[in-house]
Design a protein around this motif. Structure first.
Motif, mmCIF file in Angstrom:
data_model
loop_
_atom_site.group_PDB
_atom_site.id
_atom_site.type_symbol
_atom_site.label_atom_id
_atom_site.label_comp_id
_atom_site.label_asym_id
_atom_site.label_seq_id
_atom_site.Cartn_x
_atom_site.Cartn_y
_atom_site.Cartn_z
ATOM 1 N N LEU A 409 -3.985 12.608 0.640
ATOM 2 C CA LEU A 409 -3.735 11.261 1.515
ATOM 3 C C LEU A 409 -3.646 9.965 0.709
ATOM 4 C CD1 LEU A 409 -6.568 12.278 4.092
ATOM 5 C CD2 LEU A 409 -4.098 12.030 4.608
ATOM 6 N N GLY A 410 -3.032 8.994 1.118
ATOM 7 C CA GLY A 410 -2.902 7.562 0.302
ATOM 8 C C GLY A 410 -2.224 7.988 -0.834
ATOM 9 N N SER A 411 -1.250 9.003 -0.991
ATOM 10 C CA SER A 411 -0.463 8.778 -2.138
ATOM 11 C C SER A 411 0.476 7.734 -2.331
ATOM 12 C CB SER A 411 0.252 10.204 -2.133
ATOM 13 O OG SER A 411 1.135 10.685 -1.154
ATOM 14 N N GLU A 412 1.038 7.664 -3.560
ATOM 15 C CA GLU A 412 1.849 6.558 -3.830
ATOM 16 C C GLU A 412 3.090 6.420 -3.065
ATOM 17 O OE1 GLU A 412 3.482 3.960 -7.675
ATOM 18 O OE2 GLU A 412 2.307 5.753 -7.945
ATOM 19 N N GLY A 413 3.584 5.353 -2.350
ATOM 20 C CA GLY A 413 4.603 5.496 -1.656
ATOM 21 C C GLY A 413 4.565 5.563 -0.286
ATOM 22 N N SER A 414 3.211 6.206 0.207
ATOM 23 C CA SER A 414 2.932 6.244 1.776
ATOM 24 C C SER A 414 2.559 5.026 2.258
ATOM 25 C CB SER A 414 1.928 7.387 1.860
ATOM 26 O OG SER A 414 0.574 6.889 1.352
ATOM 27 N N ARG A 415 2.939 4.871 3.423
ATOM 28 C CA ARG A 415 2.339 3.753 4.378
ATOM 29 C C ARG A 415 0.851 3.331 4.265
ATOM 30 N NH1 ARG A 415 5.861 4.337 10.139
ATOM 31 N NH2 ARG A 415 7.987 3.893 8.952
ATOM 32 N N LEU A 416 0.049 4.675 4.386
ATOM 33 C CA LEU A 416 -1.194 4.261 4.182
ATOM 34 C C LEU A 416 -1.575 3.782 3.009
ATOM 35 C CD1 LEU A 416 -4.306 4.751 5.558
ATOM 36 C CD2 LEU A 416 -4.126 7.240 4.621
ATOM 37 N N GLY A 417 -1.246 4.267 1.970
ATOM 38 C CA GLY A 417 -1.385 3.938 0.667
ATOM 39 C C GLY A 417 -1.202 2.407 0.472
ATOM 40 N N GLY A 418 0.136 1.844 1.161
ATOM 41 C CA GLY A 418 0.382 0.489 1.267
ATOM 42 C C GLY A 418 -0.825 -0.399 1.855
ATOM 43 N N VAL A 419 -1.245 0.214 2.878
ATOM 44 C CA VAL A 419 -2.113 -0.653 3.756
ATOM 45 C C VAL A 419 -3.584 -0.698 3.119
ATOM 46 C CG1 VAL A 419 -3.542 -0.780 5.784
ATOM 47 C CG2 VAL A 419 -0.893 -0.103 5.797
ATOM 48 N N LEU A 420 -3.948 0.246 2.407
ATOM 49 C CA LEU A 420 -5.335 0.257 1.675
ATOM 50 C C LEU A 420 -5.354 -0.484 0.482
ATOM 51 C CD1 LEU A 420 -5.796 4.433 1.754
ATOM 52 C CD2 LEU A 420 -6.823 2.622 3.065
ATOM 53 N N ARG A 421 -4.134 -0.872 0.177
ATOM 54 C CA ARG A 421 -4.135 -1.594 -1.179
ATOM 55 C C ARG A 421 -4.404 -3.137 -0.952
ATOM 56 N NH1 ARG A 421 -1.056 -4.497 -4.594
ATOM 57 N NH2 ARG A 421 -1.134 -3.933 -6.970
ATOM 58 N N GLY A 422 -4.664 -3.463 0.258
ATOM 59 C CA GLY A 422 -4.760 -4.919 0.718
ATOM 60 C C GLY A 422 -5.838 -5.569 0.151
ATOM 61 N N GLY A 423 -7.078 -5.046 -0.206
ATOM 62 C CA GLY A 423 -8.238 -5.344 -0.994
ATOM 63 C C GLY A 423 -7.730 -5.575 -2.605
ATOM 64 N N VAL A 424 -7.068 -4.840 -2.878
ATOM 65 C CA VAL A 424 -6.436 -5.123 -4.549
ATOM 66 C C VAL A 424 -5.516 -6.469 -4.466
ATOM 67 C CG1 VAL A 424 -5.143 -4.131 -6.221
ATOM 68 C CG2 VAL A 424 -6.743 -2.617 -5.042
ATOM 69 N N ALA A 425 -4.519 -6.530 -3.469
ATOM 70 C CA ALA A 425 -3.823 -7.591 -3.343
ATOM 71 C C ALA A 425 -4.614 -8.869 -3.505
ATOM 72 C CB ALA A 425 -2.906 -7.525 -2.215
ATOM 73 N N ILE A 426 -5.638 -9.057 -2.625
ATOM 74 C CA ILE A 426 -6.626 -10.201 -2.660
ATOM 75 C C ILE A 426 -7.128 -10.371 -4.159
ATOM 76 C CG2 ILE A 426 -8.794 -11.165 -1.742
ATOM 77 C CD1 ILE A 426 -8.129 -9.539 1.046
ATOM 78 N N ALA A 427 -7.673 -9.121 -4.532
ATOM 79 C CA ALA A 427 -8.289 -9.284 -6.044
ATOM 80 C C ALA A 427 -7.405 -9.705 -7.011
ATOM 81 C CB ALA A 427 -8.883 -8.050 -6.447
ATOM 82 N N GLU A 428 -6.033 -9.287 -6.999
ATOM 83 C CA GLU A 428 -5.343 -9.894 -7.973
ATOM 84 C C GLU A 428 -4.724 -11.430 -7.729
ATOM 85 O OE1 GLU A 428 -1.709 -7.191 -8.851
ATOM 86 O OE2 GLU A 428 -1.938 -6.770 -6.634
ATOM 87 N N ARG A 429 -5.034 -12.063 -6.578
ATOM 88 C CA ARG A 429 -4.798 -13.360 -6.490
ATOM 89 C C ARG A 429 -5.844 -14.209 -6.284
ATOM 90 N NH1 ARG A 429 -1.361 -10.002 -4.236
ATOM 91 N NH2 ARG A 429 0.959 -10.440 -4.567
ATOM 92 N N ALA A 430 -6.979 -14.039 -5.670
ATOM 93 C CA ALA A 430 -8.095 -15.141 -5.526
ATOM 94 C C ALA A 430 -9.449 -14.400 -5.170
ATOM 95 C CB ALA A 430 -7.852 -16.219 -4.269
ATOM 96 N N PRO A 431 -9.801 -13.505 -6.300
ATOM 97 C CA PRO A 431 -11.226 -12.854 -6.100
ATOM 98 C C PRO A 431 -12.182 -13.726 -5.921
ATOM 99 C CG PRO A 431 -10.290 -12.732 -8.253
ATOM 100 C CD PRO A 431 -9.203 -13.311 -7.588
ATOM 101 N N VAL A 432 -12.368 -14.933 -6.620
ATOM 102 C CA VAL A 432 -13.475 -15.711 -6.432
ATOM 103 C C VAL A 432 -13.762 -16.374 -5.298
ATOM 104 C CG1 VAL A 432 -14.706 -17.564 -7.558
ATOM 105 C CG2 VAL A 432 -13.495 -16.285 -8.825
ATOM 106 N N VAL A 433 -12.498 -16.996 -4.828
ATOM 107 C CA VAL A 433 -12.239 -17.631 -3.672
ATOM 108 C C VAL A 433 -12.631 -16.756 -2.331
ATOM 109 C CG1 VAL A 433 -10.848 -18.820 -1.612
ATOM 110 C CG2 VAL A 433 -10.732 -19.472 -4.354
ATOM 111 N N VAL A 744 -5.816 -3.707 -13.154
ATOM 112 C CA VAL A 744 -5.187 -3.591 -11.657
ATOM 113 C C VAL A 744 -4.731 -2.019 -11.506
ATOM 114 C CG1 VAL A 744 -3.042 -4.343 -10.493
ATOM 115 C CG2 VAL A 744 -4.278 -5.824 -11.898
ATOM 116 N N THR A 745 -4.153 -1.283 -12.684
ATOM 117 C CA THR A 745 -3.820 0.003 -12.232
ATOM 118 C C THR A 745 -4.915 0.755 -11.872
ATOM 119 O OG1 THR A 745 -1.796 -0.397 -14.054
ATOM 120 C CG2 THR A 745 -2.653 1.939 -13.278
ATOM 121 N N SER A 828 -2.814 -9.183 -14.069
ATOM 122 C CA SER A 828 -2.131 -7.916 -14.357
ATOM 123 C C SER A 828 -2.056 -7.474 -15.774
ATOM 124 C CB SER A 828 -0.574 -8.151 -13.802
ATOM 125 O OG SER A 828 0.130 -9.343 -14.672
ATOM 126 N N ARG A 829 -2.590 -8.530 -16.867
ATOM 127 C CA ARG A 829 -2.900 -8.022 -17.987
ATOM 128 C C ARG A 829 -3.868 -7.062 -18.251
ATOM 129 N NH1 ARG A 829 -4.002 -14.093 -20.229
ATOM 130 N NH2 ARG A 829 -5.145 -13.834 -18.472
#
Length: 838
Positions: A409-433, A744-745, A828-829
């Motif tokens: 479940l949640g393999s790369e490219g799946s719709r579920l995997g994209g949804v689950l990545r929401g927390g990572v997207a936040i962490a990439e941009r504004a984790p402290v806020v 990030v990876t 991303s570094r």
């Protein structure tokens, strides 16, 4: 400590001796199944009061202050309803019911009384038996009966307590009346403040119901503590029958989605079944009764077991889709998940075991059984399930066993995997806020949650007065019993003046012959608190002092004895108290005196009447304050005080278990991550989403007006146990991925792999446990709702909050990055995976 060698040893057994492992676990399952038949039930409120000081004092009061060598008694109420229960025909039905009950030898009836019998003695003062009273009413005219009813109402306080509040003296009519039946029963069952559990009165009152049915023609029903105890037990059974099938349906549905393979799902179900058998078999072998509290154990085992099972199969599939062989895939899986399962089990056991600090035995039993059950679940899903999966896939290579989807479940490219990545997207941009906003939300929820109420009453254990029509229309065996207790309890409260006042008892232990002892007891009633009823400016009470005063008013010789030993002429003797007592015990007042004075003159009781409008908390506080003014050792007790003591302990248990679970789980995680990763601070990061989950759940309790009661008092500690389950899987997988990938990876691979399994287990357990809301036992319904919400909160915080926490943790502990990089927007570094001093 080199933990890997222990993991490798387990890997060798699971992969190399998989068949032996499977057989060994099946044999143990058979052994535990032998204990299933020994599991007894324990229901009601009495189980919660055992061991409390107020309850022990109450039991001593009941044991000591009763006539010497008298048998214990139990009471049954006969509730009669009709257009006019004081008519000739209605009173004859009540009297015949009393007669039939007295003649039934197995009912052990010692006496009966009713409004009808009081009216009969008004008609014929010599009618002292049911037969004579029946003749008196049968021979009287309607006019004579109405006149007798009016005389009874003006002369007999007992008559007025036995007729409903709508009694009309002018028309001599009422819509309901009570009859009282006293039974002689085995010693010990009439004492105590709690209700429920097994009781000799249960059989007696059920037989009385059948007997009265013939005499009352449906207008008279039987009610009492025995019937109450029977329905307490039925509520437990009916709740299980109703909720377990519904839970199974939901669980099967979501397991089909999660596993997407019949054989794998069957393995998961077998493992779940084994966890239940092991746990309840252990209860039977250990002699632990099944109570309302333990209804929550099967859903909790299912919650953790489903999570473990989906994670094990999903992680194994991640390797298999890469073309790795069976043995190697399982070794990689168990290398990672045995450690993760161990961490989850340790923290979950700590969360449940925190309930062992409670003073309430049912909560202690719950904590112990849940901790044992989770340990069993770890062994079954950590060892048995992987071994069985190896055997299954090896059989698939030799035989044409149907195989369906085997992708994780949640393999790369799946719709579920994209949804689950929401927390990572936040962490990439504004984790402290994001974390600052989360902190504000958590603090606000915590402050709001301080208003959660606490309760403990008999109502917490009763089914609703009316179940929904759809529940009552279910076919057997799913349809619940036809409960009557709540309806009858409400009827009595609405129609009879049974709650005009209550009582608080002070139990005194010490040398009662000591001069001035009675004077101090008497003075304790001066200037009574607001919750106590006043008479002539003093607290209304009965005690050995009132017995002495009553005797002195009727007996000139005793009055002179009292006066000679009364220094201040207030009617209370100060000296030669032994002589006073001996006179009483040699007189006709002996039995009444022994109701308030211990026969060895080493104890006494004082009973105060309290206002019906006063809360239990007010009465308890005032009673304890009055007890402080008593001589010697004095304890406030009575039903009101005992129930309030349980309420206080429930709140104390909730706060105490929460603190212990938080501290214990944090310490355990810090130690584990120090051993495994050399980074103890990772354990603190692991607990952040758990704290958020606890605050949100406590606030939800207040929002939904769900109090801390005997069942929900365990919720906060359980939330820690279940919440850590989700956050550990994310944190431990992240720590493994960080050894080979950048920040990030590592997060991305974690939420896609572990997040998919978490999502499936969350849906399965939320719906599987949420069906407890269907239980006819209201407190269990509340427990199911709260548990489901705690799992949902734990899932959301683990995937939304934890990624940002881990990003910030990496910046704070990574020595090669300057602290100002904490506020960089470029995450991303690649991170340097150097060791820190942590």
């Amino acid at each position: 400590m080199d933990h890997q060698r222990y993991v490798d040893w387990a890997d060798d057994r699971i992969v190399g001796d998989s068949r032996k492992v499977v057989l060994a676990f099946l044999v143990v399952t058979l052994l535990f199944s032998a204990g299933l038949g020994n599991v007894s039930t324990n229901a009601g409120t009495s189980q919660f009061t055992t061991g409390l000081p107020a309850e022990e004092a109450f039991s001593q009061v009941n044991d000591e202050f009763s006539p010497t060598f008298s048998a214990d008694t139990g009471n049954t109420q006969l509730i009669q309803k009709g257009n006019n229960v004081l008519s000739k025909g209605s009173m004859l039905r009540m009297l015949r019911a009393q007669k039939w009950l007295q003649e039934k030898e197995g009912l052990r009836v010692t006496s009966t009384s009713s409004a009808a019998s009081i009216v009969a003695t008004q008609l014929d003062p010599t009618a002292t038996t049911p037969e004579g009273q029946i003749r008196a009413v049968e021979s009287a005219t309607t006019t004579e009966i109405d006149a007798a009813v009016r005389r009874a109402a003006s002369q007999s306080p007992q008559f007025n307590s036995l007729v409903s509040s709508d009694f009309n003296r002018g028309s001599a009519s009422a819509s309901a009346t009570l009859g009282l039946v006293v039974h002689e029963v085995p010693a010990g069952i009439s004492s105590g403040s709690g209700q429920g559990g097994s009781s000799p009165l249960t059989g007696i009152q059920q037989q009385a119901q059948f007997t009265v049915g013939a005499a009352g023609h449906g207008s008279i029903v039987v009610f009492g503590s025995g019937i109450l105890a029977a329905e307490f037990s039925n509520v437990v059974v009916d709740s299980l029958i109703l909720t377990v099938p519904a839970a199974i349906i939901f669980i099967l549905f979501f397991l089909i989605i999660a596993y997407r393979d019949l054989a794998d799902m069957v393995l998961g179900l077998i493992a779940l079944f084994m966890a239940i058998v092991w746990t309840f078999g252990f209860m039977g072998l250990a002699g632990i009764p099944f109570s309302q509290m333990l209804i929550a154990v099967p859903p909790l085992l299912l919650a953790v077991g489903i999570d473990f099972g989906i994670h094990a199969i999903n992680r194994y599939r991640e390797e298999r889709v890469e073309g790795v062989g069976i043995d190697r895939s399982m070794r990689i899986t168990t290398d990672q998940l045995l450690v993760a399962f161990f961490i989850v089990t340790g923290t979950t056991v700590i969360g449940f075991a925190a309930n062992l600090t409670s003073s309430l035995p049912p909560i202690q039993d719950f904590g112990f059984v849940a901790a044992i059950g989770i340990t069993f679940t770890f062994l079954i899903f950590g060892v048995f399930l992987p071994a069985a999966k190896v055997e299954l896939d090896e059989l698939r290579q030799r035989y044409p066993i149907p195989t369906f989807a085997q992708t994780p479940l949640g393999s790369e490219g799946s719709r579920l995997g994209g949804v689950l990545r929401g927390g990572v997207a936040i962490a990439e941009r504004a984790p402290v806020v994001f974390l600052l906003l989360t902190l504000v939300l958590t603090a606000s929820a915590g402050v709001y949650a301080t208003g959660v109420s606490t309760s403990f009453s008999q109502d917490d254990f009763l089914p609703p007065e009316d179940n929904p029509d759809w529940i009552m229309s279910l076919p057997e065996p799913f349809a619940p019993s036809d409960y009557t207790v709540t309806q009858r309890t409400n009827f009595l409260e609405d129609n009879f003046d049974t709650t005009q006042s209550g009582q608080a008892t002070i139990y005194v232990e010490g040398p009662m012959r000591q001069d001035s002892t009675l004077e101090r007891i008497y003075r304790a009633g001066d200037d009574p608190p607001d919750s106590f009823v006043r008479e002539n400016g003093r607290a209304a009470s009965t005690s050995i002092v009132t017995v002495i005063q009553d005797r002195a008013a009727r007996d000139p010789e005793f009055r002179r004895l009292v006066q000679r030993n009364d220094r201040n002429d207030n009617g209370v003797p100060d000296d030669n108290l032994g002589e006073i007592y001996e006179y009483l015990l040699d007189s006709s007042s002996r039995d009444r005196a022994l109701n308030y004075l211990g026969e060895d003159y080493r104890s006494a009781r004082v009973v105060y009447t309290v206002e019906s409008s006063a809360s239990d908390a007010e009465v308890t506080e005032d009673a304890r304050a009055v007890a402080d003014d008593f001589p010697h050792s004095a304890t406030a007790t009575g039903s009101i005080v005992v129930f309030q003591a349980v309420t206080d302990v429930i709140l104390e248990s909730a706060i105490q278990s929460l603190a212990i679970a938080l501290a214990g789980a944090t310490a355990f995680l810090v130690l584990i991550y120090h051993v495994l990763e050399g980074r103890p601070s990772l354990g603190i990061a692991n607990m952040v989403p758990v704290v958020v989950t606890v605050a949100l759940l406590a606030a939800t309790m207040r929002l939904l007006d769900i109090p801390f009661n005997a069942i929900t008092a365990t919720m906060l500690a359980i939330t820690i146990g279940l919440g850590v389950d989700y956050s550990v899987h994310v944190t431990h997988r992240f720590a493994d991925e960080m050894h080979e990938h950048d920040l990030v990876t590592a997060l991305d691979r974690t939420v896609r792999g572990t997040g998919g399994a978490l999502f499936s287990s969350m849906l399965t357990t939320v719906f599987g446990i949420g069906v407890l809301a269907l239980a006819v036992f209201p407190a269990i319904g509340q427990f199911g709702i709260l548990t489901a919400m705690s799992i949902a909160y734990a899932f959301l915080t683990s995937l939304l909050v934890l990624p940002s926490v881990l990003v910030v943790w990496d910046r704070l502990t990574n020595q090669r990055r300057p602290l100002r990089s904490l506020f960089d927007l470029d995450w991303s570094r690649p991170a340097q995976t150097t060791e820190s001093d942590d």
